[in-house]
Design a protein around this motif. Structure first.
Motif, mmCIF file in Angstrom:
data_model
loop_
_atom_site.group_PDB
_atom_site.id
_atom_site.type_symbol
_atom_site.label_atom_id
_atom_site.label_comp_id
_atom_site.label_asym_id
_atom_site.label_seq_id
_atom_site.Cartn_x
_atom_site.Cartn_y
_atom_site.Cartn_z
ATOM 1 N N SER A 1 0.812 -1.216 0.000
ATOM 2 C CA SER A 1 0.000 0.000 0.000
ATOM 3 C C SER A 1 0.847 1.268 0.000
ATOM 4 N N ARG A 2 2.169 1.120 -0.015
ATOM 5 C CA ARG A 2 3.037 2.292 0.022
ATOM 6 C C ARG A 2 3.219 2.889 -1.367
ATOM 7 N N SER A 3 3.635 4.161 -1.426
ATOM 8 C CA SER A 3 3.944 4.813 -2.686
ATOM 9 C C SER A 3 5.295 4.307 -3.174
ATOM 10 N N SER A 4 5.493 4.321 -4.479
ATOM 11 C CA SER A 4 6.768 3.879 -5.029
ATOM 12 C C SER A 4 7.245 4.856 -6.092
ATOM 13 N N LEU A 5 8.544 4.833 -6.314
ATOM 14 C CA LEU A 5 9.181 5.716 -7.276
ATOM 15 C C LEU A 5 10.174 4.879 -8.062
ATOM 16 N N ASN A 6 10.102 4.930 -9.377
ATOM 17 C CA ASN A 6 11.020 4.180 -10.234
ATOM 18 C C ASN A 6 12.154 5.103 -10.681
ATOM 19 N N LEU A 7 13.367 4.763 -10.270
ATOM 20 C CA LEU A 7 14.518 5.629 -10.507
ATOM 21 C C LEU A 7 15.566 4.888 -11.330
ATOM 22 N N ALA A 8 16.005 5.505 -12.427
ATOM 23 C CA ALA A 8 17.110 4.966 -13.234
ATOM 24 C C ALA A 8 18.410 5.527 -12.667
ATOM 25 N N VAL A 9 19.344 4.649 -12.322
ATOM 26 C CA VAL A 9 20.552 5.089 -11.631
ATOM 27 C C VAL A 9 21.809 4.753 -12.426
ATOM 28 N N LEU A 10 22.837 5.567 -12.233
ATOM 29 C CA LEU A 10 24.179 5.251 -12.687
ATOM 30 C C LEU A 10 24.772 4.291 -11.663
ATOM 31 N N PRO A 11 25.318 3.145 -12.086
ATOM 32 C CA PRO A 11 25.665 2.073 -11.137
ATOM 33 C C PRO A 11 26.513 2.514 -9.949
ATOM 34 N N SER A 12 27.690 3.064 -10.205
ATOM 35 C CA SER A 12 28.594 3.399 -9.095
ATOM 36 C C SER A 12 28.093 4.588 -8.288
ATOM 37 N N PHE A 13 27.615 5.630 -8.950
ATOM 38 C CA PHE A 13 27.127 6.806 -8.234
ATOM 39 C C PHE A 13 25.897 6.441 -7.402
ATOM 40 N N GLY A 14 25.043 5.603 -7.968
ATOM 41 C CA GLY A 14 23.880 5.167 -7.214
ATOM 42 C C GLY A 14 24.266 4.362 -5.992
ATOM 43 N N VAL B 1 22.817 3.758 -18.096
ATOM 44 C CA VAL B 1 24.037 4.568 -18.181
ATOM 45 C C VAL B 1 23.937 5.654 -19.245
ATOM 46 N N LEU B 2 22.897 5.610 -20.068
ATOM 47 C CA LEU B 2 22.723 6.601 -21.123
ATOM 48 C C LEU B 2 21.329 7.215 -21.030
ATOM 49 N N PRO B 3 21.156 8.437 -21.536
ATOM 50 C CA PRO B 3 19.820 9.043 -21.564
ATOM 51 C C PRO B 3 18.842 8.189 -22.356
ATOM 52 N N PHE B 4 17.575 8.233 -21.976
ATOM 53 C CA PHE B 4 16.531 7.446 -22.628
ATOM 54 C C PHE B 4 15.288 8.314 -22.757
ATOM 55 N N ASP B 5 14.261 7.753 -23.364
ATOM 56 C CA ASP B 5 12.999 8.461 -23.556
ATOM 57 C C ASP B 5 12.063 8.127 -22.395
ATOM 58 N N PHE B 6 11.745 9.123 -21.578
ATOM 59 C CA PHE B 6 10.853 8.876 -20.445
ATOM 60 C C PHE B 6 9.465 8.428 -20.904
ATOM 61 N N LEU C 1 19.282 9.405 -12.651
ATOM 62 C CA LEU C 1 20.559 10.043 -12.364
ATOM 63 C C LEU C 1 21.290 10.239 -13.690
ATOM 64 N N HIS C 2 21.879 11.398 -13.856
ATOM 65 C CA HIS C 2 22.537 11.740 -15.120
ATOM 66 C C HIS C 2 23.863 12.413 -14.817
#
Length: 292
Positions: free
Chosen positions: A95-108, A134-139, A148-149
């Motif tokens: 029942s919790r809210s969620s957020l989908n985040l694309a991360v850079l591996p090491s920085f994340g 690791v690269l920009p994509f189409d949201f 993360l960019h």
């Protein structure tokens, strides 16, 4: 709008088709699905009648998918994967809210994740799901709320929140050279490791040391994690972000190769699309990162 139910086959039929395509035979598919061979054949027959297209042919005592069957199976595999991921997300989130985040591996891993403990303590009702990009994509095409960019503000159609500048250290394995640290001139003659997403990083670093470096050669990597393993194994020196270099130094896997921490080009950002509604979870994450 969902298509008419007559175009929506059963999950059992779809999993049978996917398994036959993946494993190459109805017998193997039956073992994988804990069914009998005849049950798999029956599911494929039902699917074939519902679609109205020949999906398989008899091949001796077995079955072989037609070209149409193979093409359909590839689409089915994506549908089943997406359904499984959606089910896992609902199960994990509850029942919790969620957020989908694309991360850079090491920085994340080394910068963001340690800081998220404070966010979770402040917002226990929000979960942040992380996947590597690791690269920009189409949201509009990928199911992410934010990403993360690294670099400049060259990702079109997004908002930017600066998180950190890039600071790097030249590091190497403890036994990389008889005497450490090296002078910049000596390091210029040593094997150097490079990251695909940081072209010119070594040239810029040597320029800060008052040296001109051209035609540098060496092993090439697509992620810092792989490159840091190669550094620890003694394959060459590398420029690692300060957060990663210090973590590896504390573990005794690498040591400073030359000089101290230096500034490098590029900034780490949190980015999110300008279009569409912004979720409450994303708003809270942005506000929290701004304060941090």
């Amino acid at each position: 709008m969902i298509a008419s139910r007559r175009f929506l086959p059963s999950i059992n039929s779809l999993t049978a088709l996917e398994a036959v395509d993946r494993l190459g035979s109805a017998t193997a598919a039956a073992q994988d699905l804990s069914l009998t061979h005849s049950a798999v054949s029956r599911q494929l027959k039902v699917l074939e009648e519902q679609i109205g297209v020949s999906l398989f042919v008899r091949d001796g005592k077995g079955l072989k998918l037609t070209l149409a069957g193979e093409t359909y199976a590839k689409s089915v595999r994506e549908v089943l994967k997406n359904l499984a991921q959606a089910s896992l997300k609902v199960k994990a989130t509850g029942s919790r809210s969620s957020l989908n985040l694309a991360v850079l591996p090491s920085f994340g891993m080394y910068w963001l994740t340690p800081r998220l403990r404070g966010f979770y303590e402040a917002h226990p009702g929000i979960l942040i799901n992380q996947s590597t990009r690791v690269l920009p994509f189409d949201f509009q095409q990928d199911p992410f709320d934010a990403a993360l960019h690294f670099g400049s503000q060259n990702w079109p159609g997004v908002n930017y929140l600066p998180l950190a500048t890039e600071r790097v250290m030249a590091v190497c394995a403890p036994g990389f050279a008889p005497k450490l640290p090296l002078t910049p001139e000596a390091l210029l003659e040593m094997p150097l490791l490079h990251l695909e997403s940081r072209p010119g990083a070594w040239e810029g670093w040597f320029a800060q040391q008052g040296l001109t470096a051209s035609r540098l050669r060496g092993m090439l990597f697509d992620q810092f994690a792989n490159m840091s393993e190669a550094v620890a194994a003694g394959f060459g020196a590398a420029l690692l972000p300060q957060y990663l270099a210090e973590a590896e130094i504390s573990r005794g896997r690498v040591v400073p190769a030359c000089g101290d921490v230096t500034e490098a080009d590029g900034t780490y950002y949190l980015v999110w699309p300008k279009t569409g509604d912004q979720s409450e979870a994303l708003t809270r994450l942005i506000d929290w990162l701004k304060r941090g």
